[in-house]
Design an enzyme around this catalytic site. Structure first.
Site, PDB file in Angstrom:
ATOM      1  N   ASP A  14      26.227  44.253  36.443  1.00  0.00           N
ATOM      2  CA  ASP A  14      27.599  44.135  35.953  1.00  0.00           C
ATOM      3  C   ASP A  14      27.594  44.332  34.437  1.00  0.00           C
ATOM      4  O   ASP A  14      26.961  43.566  33.708  1.00  0.00           O
ATOM      5  CB  ASP A  14      28.146  42.742  36.311  1.00  0.00           C
ATOM      6  CG  ASP A  14      29.651  42.636  36.118  1.00  0.00           C
ATOM      7  OD1 ASP A  14      30.290  43.669  35.848  1.00  0.00           O
ATOM      8  OD2 ASP A  14      30.172  41.519  36.243  1.00  0.00           O
ATOM      9  N   ASP A 107      32.127  49.726  36.288  1.00  0.00           N
ATOM     10  CA  ASP A 107      31.202  48.885  35.516  1.00  0.00           C
ATOM     11  C   ASP A 107      30.328  47.945  36.347  1.00  0.00           C
ATOM     12  O   ASP A 107      29.639  47.103  35.791  1.00  0.00           O
ATOM     13  CB  ASP A 107      31.987  48.068  34.486  1.00  0.00           C
ATOM     14  CG  ASP A 107      32.987  47.113  35.122  1.00  0.00           C
ATOM     15  OD1 ASP A 107      33.344  47.330  36.288  1.00  0.00           O
ATOM     16  OD2 ASP A 107      33.409  46.161  34.444  1.00  0.00           O
ATOM     17  N   GLU A 108      30.328  48.082  37.669  1.00  0.00           N
ATOM     18  CA  GLU A 108      29.425  47.235  38.451  1.00  0.00           C
ATOM     19  C   GLU A 108      29.017  47.917  39.750  1.00  0.00           C
ATOM     20  O   GLU A 108      29.738  48.756  40.284  1.00  0.00           O
ATOM     21  CB  GLU A 108      30.045  45.866  38.727  1.00  0.00           C
ATOM     22  CG  GLU A 108      31.294  45.887  39.567  1.00  0.00           C
ATOM     23  CD  GLU A 108      31.784  44.488  39.930  1.00  0.00           C
ATOM     24  OE1 GLU A 108      30.947  43.610  40.232  1.00  0.00           O
ATOM     25  OE2 GLU A 108      33.006  44.282  39.929  1.00  0.00           O
TER      26      GLU A 108
END
Length: 365
Positions: A14, A107-108
Site C-alpha cells: 500500500d 496505489d495498492e
C-alpha cells in the site's frame, strides 16, 4: 488457525498517501506541508498528506470542511495521468517477483509470493526488496503487510504505516486475531460494528466466543464469514485479473447549474468522455445510470438497461437526457455523472482500470 488449509505467502503493498506524496515529490516546495489533492472551491479531498491528516483532513471530505480543520491547507489539482504512470512502474516491480498480482487501485495490490520468480523463501525479505525498489525508482515510500491470507496481509500493512511493514506469522495469528478490534475485520462496516458493540463484541476474542449458529442468527449469511475470519480462515485467492464491473465519469461544478442548455452541454461532454474511455479499453455495457447531486447534497440516480450494448456517444447522451427528464426536482445541480454497468468484461475478464474523473475543474489535466 485451521492448518489443514494451504499456507500461502501473501503480501499487501500500500503506497503511503499516494497522490499527495507524488505531488510533494514532484514539487519539493510542498514537502513537509499539509496538502490536499482535490478541488478547493467546490470539490472534495481526493487525498491528504500525512501533515494534513494530523489536522483531521481525510479523503472524501468536502474541501470546505478540510479548510476549516486546517486553515493552512494547500490544495493541489490532481494529475491522474501522472499517478497512472507511476502506478505502472510500481506494478512492473511486482511482476519481477510474481505474476499473481491483484491490483485493488492505483496505489495498492496483493501479491502471492508462495512460489516466486526469485526463488526466495522469505516473503518478509521480498516485501523489503519491493519497497526499496519502489523508493529507488519513484522516490516514494510504501508500506507492506505479510501473512498467510489476503485479510491478514491487508490488516498488517496498516500497522507500521508510513514506510514500514509487518509480518503476522502463523504461530502469532491466533493471538493477533483475538486482540484485533472487530471494526478492523474484513466485511465489518460501521453499522455491523455498532451492532456488535451493542452485543458486547469488541475484539476478536469476543467474536470467537459466539457459536456459528448464534452468528448466523444475528448476522445472516455473513455470520459464517465472521465465524471463519476470526479463526484465520480466509480462502480468497489473489486474482490477477479483476473483472471490471462498471465505468463512471462525473463532474462537480464550480457553480450550481440550473439552466437546461448548460445541463445538456455537460451531458454531451460526459457522453463523449465515457465513450472514449470505453472504446479505448474495448468495453461495452447494457445499463446506463445518471447520477445527480443537488445543491443541498441530496442524490438521485436512475438507470436504463438495454438488451443490446450501448455503442455510441449519441446513445449515451440521448439516454442520459431521458433519465434527466425523470428527475424528481427542479433544483440547482452540483454534480452530474454517467456510469455504465452490465459490461462485456464479465465475459472477457479484462484487467480492472480506474476511469472515474471526479473534478470538472481538472478535466484537461
Amino acid at each position: 488457525m485451521d492448518f489443514s488449509l494451504p499456507l500461502r505467502k501473501i503480501i499487501h503493498v500500500d503506497m503511503d498517501a499516494f497522490y499527495a506524496s507524488v505531488e510533494q515529490h514532484d514539487n519539493p516546495t510542498l514537502k513537509g506541508k499539509p496538502i490536499a489533492v482535490g478541488g478547493q472551491h467546490r470539490g472534495v479531498v481526493a487525498a491528504a498528506s500525512y501533515e494534513a491528516r494530523k489536522f483531521g483532513v481525510r479523503s472524501a471530505m468536502p474541501s470546505k470542511t478540510a479548510k476549516e480543520k486546517c486553515p493552512q491547507l494547500i490544495f493541489v489539482p490532481p494529475r491522474f495521468a501522472r499517478y497512472k504512470e507511476i502506478s505502472k512502474k510500481i506494478r512492473e516491480i511486482f511482476y519481477e517477483y510474481t505474476d499473481l498480482v491483484e491490483p485493488l487501485s492505483l496505489d495498492e495490490a496483493y501479491l502471492d509470493v508462495t512460489e516466486n520468480k526469485k526463488g526466495m523463501e522469505s516473503a518478509n525479505l521480498i516485501a523489503k526488496e519491493i519497497r526499496q525498489k519502489i523508493f529507488e525508482q519513484t522516490g516514494l515510500t510504501a508500506s507492506a503487510g505479510i501473512s498467510v491470507n489476503k485479510f491478514l496481509a491487508k490488516v498488517a500493512s496498516d500497522i507500521n504505516k508510513p514506510n514500514g511493514q509487518k509480518t503476522i506469522h502463523p504461530d502469532k495469528m491466533e493471538h493477533f486475531l483475538e486482540e484485533l478490534p472487530v471494526e478492523k475485520f474484513y466485511g465489518v462496516g460501521k453499522v455491523t460494528a455498532n451492532k456488535m458493540f451493542s452485543l458486547g463484541i469488541y475484539k476478536g476474542k469476543d467474536l470467537k466466543k459466539r457459536s456459528l449458529e448464534d452468528l448466523i442468527r444475528l448476522f445472516g449469511k455473513s455470520g459464517q464469514h465472521y465465524y471463519n475470519v476470526v479463526r484465520g480462515i480466509h480462502t480468497s485467492e489473489v486474482k490477477p485479473h479483476r473483472i471490471q464491473k462498471s465505468v463512471a465519469v462525473e463532474r462537480t461544478f464550480f457553480e450550481d447549474l440550473l439552466d437546461e442548455q448548460q445541463i445538456n452541454e455537460k451531458l454531451e461532454s460526459l457522453a463523449e468522455e465515457i465513450h472514449q474511455r470505453l472504446q479505448k479499453n474495448n468495453i461495452l455495457g447494457r445499463t446506463l445510470t445518471l447520477k445527480i447531486k443537488y445543491k443541498d447534497f441530496s442524490l438521485f440516480t436512475r438507470s436504463i438497461t438495454k438488451e443490446d450494448y450501448f455503442s455510441s456517444p449519441e446513445q449515451y447522451y440521448n439516454t442520459g437526457k431521458k433519465l434527466w427528464e425523470l428527475r424528481p426536482f427542479d433544483k440547482a445541480v452540483r454534480l452530474l455523472g454517467l456510469s455504465l454497468s452490465h459490461l462485456n468484461t464479465e465475459e472477457k475478464k479484462q484487467v480492472s482500470v480506474q476511469l472515474k474523473i471526479p473534478f470538472e475543474e481538472f478535466e484537461n489535466d
